[in-house]
Design a protein around this motif. Structure first.
Motif, PDB file in Angstrom:
ATOM      1  N   SER A 197      24.816  28.238  52.726  1.00  0.00           N
ATOM      2  CA  SER A 197      25.845  29.179  52.290  1.00  0.00           C
ATOM      3  C   SER A 197      27.234  28.647  52.571  1.00  0.00           C
ATOM      4  CB  SER A 197      25.650  30.528  52.995  1.00  0.00           C
ATOM      5  OG  SER A 197      26.774  31.360  52.854  1.00  0.00           O
ATOM      6  N   LYS A 199      29.911  30.396  52.351  1.00  0.00           N
ATOM      7  CA  LYS A 199      30.598  31.434  53.115  1.00  0.00           C
ATOM      8  C   LYS A 199      30.279  31.297  54.604  1.00  0.00           C
ATOM      9  CE  LYS A 199      31.235  36.447  53.376  1.00  0.00           C
ATOM     10  NZ  LYS A 199      30.838  37.772  52.803  1.00  0.00           N
ATOM     11  N   SER A 200      29.017  31.007  54.932  1.00  0.00           N
ATOM     12  CA  SER A 200      28.642  30.831  56.336  1.00  0.00           C
ATOM     13  C   SER A 200      29.344  29.625  56.943  1.00  0.00           C
ATOM     14  CB  SER A 200      27.130  30.671  56.473  1.00  0.00           C
ATOM     15  OG  SER A 200      26.460  31.856  56.125  1.00  0.00           O
ATOM     16  N   GLU A 202      32.221  28.369  56.002  1.00  0.00           N
ATOM     17  CA  GLU A 202      33.621  28.729  56.206  1.00  0.00           C
ATOM     18  C   GLU A 202      33.793  29.557  57.471  1.00  0.00           C
ATOM     19  OE1 GLU A 202      34.660  30.741  52.642  1.00  0.00           O
ATOM     20  OE2 GLU A 202      34.953  28.913  51.471  1.00  0.00           O
ATOM     21  N   GLY A 203      32.875  30.510  57.689  1.00  0.00           N
ATOM     22  CA  GLY A 203      32.947  31.337  58.887  1.00  0.00           C
ATOM     23  C   GLY A 203      32.773  30.525  60.154  1.00  0.00           C
ATOM     24  N   ARG A 271      38.765  22.881  57.619  1.00  0.00           N
ATOM     25  CA  ARG A 271      38.483  23.975  56.699  1.00  0.00           C
ATOM     26  C   ARG A 271      39.062  23.664  55.318  1.00  0.00           C
ATOM     27  NH1 ARG A 271      41.612  27.675  60.919  1.00  0.00           N
ATOM     28  NH2 ARG A 271      42.904  25.832  60.587  1.00  0.00           N
TER      29      ARG A 271
END
Length: 306
Positions: A197, A199-200, A202-203, A271
């Motif tokens: 993922s 999104k994961s 990035e988190g 990032r």
């Protein structure tokens, strides 16, 4: 290297990630599993993980959260974890299993017994005491989760970033990022995050740069040829990323902003937003050019090394 300081950084990264992962996983599915490998080598990390779950007991009501702690000899780990459970308010739906026999040999069996396939699954494998990376079978067992994530810590010596990324991708984790934890010029332990993922990922990168500084522990990007040490900061020094973006552009010729943001997210310690910041600086310095020449630096703008 200050071993206690590096351990503090690892613990804070783990705790912060679990605090975000736990409610998200239990919101997504009725059941979720957390697997803690090599638990007997650093039982304090397993204790820190369990405390996250007991402190968030309200989040697992009506859900089932299973913690599987695996190690070679787990009697002491089992006592420590039982003491935490006894001293905390009972968390409905929280189950803890300790399994001996070694992480490489027993993790896959333990996860299967816990019914962890096709449910949210996060694994933490600190293999620094093992002298080498976890067995492929252990990592592949983590990939059976839906979704699956893994935090793996490797010994200071012998880490080949590209080779290990390829192994993790073959095991079922297409997105992999790594960071070296160091206090001086000597090689440090390498912390790897693997997921499917974006999104994961990035988190996790946000977590990585938000941790507190501990006794001089700094990050190093495994892909930086100059091995520059980077202070832990919400706005990290851009030097290594600048070099890696220019090196990447020299190899591929040109890339869109979106492709370069993805490169930074998956192939460096930085990032995606850091890549955008560095690209603006490179354009100002004339180190790269853009097409079209004017307008917002959107994802479809093509960047070429000058």
């Amino acid at each position: 290297m200050t071993a206690d300081s590096v351990a503090d950084v690892k613990r804070e990264i783990l705790v912060r990630h679990l605090e975000a992962w736990t409610p998200a996983a239990l919101h997504r599915a009725r059941r979720a599993t957390y697997a803690h490998g090599y638990a007997d080598a650093a039982p304090e990390l397993a204790e820190a993980a369990l405390r996250v779950f007991t402190e968030q007991s309200d989040l697992v009501r009506g859900r089932e959260l299973t913690m599987v702690a695996v190690g070679q000899e787990t009697a002491d780990v089992a006592r420590r974890l039982a003491a935490i459970q006894q001293g905390a308010e009972a968390a409905a739906g929280l189950t803890v299993h300790t399994v001996g026999g070694g992480t490489d040999g027993a993790l896959a069996i333990a996860l299967k017994a816990a019914g962890s396939a096709r449910v949210p699954l996060l694994g933490f494998l600190d293999a620094t005491a093992a002298g080498g990376p976890p067995a492929v079978t252990a990592v592949s067992a983590l990939a059976a989760g839906k979704p699956a994530e893994a935090i793996i810590v490797l010994p200071a010596e012998g880490f080949a970033a590209d080779d290990y990324r390829a192994e993790l991708r073959a095991a079922g984790f297409p997105l992999v990022a790594a960071v070296e934890l160091a206090v001086d010029e000597e090689p440090g332990e390498v912390l790897v995050f693997a997921t499917a993922s974006g999104k994961s990922l990035e988190g996790f990168k946000d977590t990585l740069w938000a941790v507190d500084e501990y006794a001089g522990v700094r990050y190093r990007d495994p892909g930086d040829p100059e091995r520059h040490l980077i202070d832990i900061s919400l706005n990290p020094h851009p030097g290594p990323l600048r070099r890696e973006l220019l090196g990447h552009l020299a190899e591929v010729g040109e890339s869109t902003v979106t492709e370069l943001r993805t490169f930074a997210l998956t192939e460096t310690v930085y990032r995606a937003e850091d890549a955008t910041r560095v690209l603006h600086a490179l354009l100002t310095a004339g180190s790269v050019t853009r097409r079209p020449e004017q307008g917002r630096l959107g994802g479809d703008v093509v960047i070429t090394a000058a």
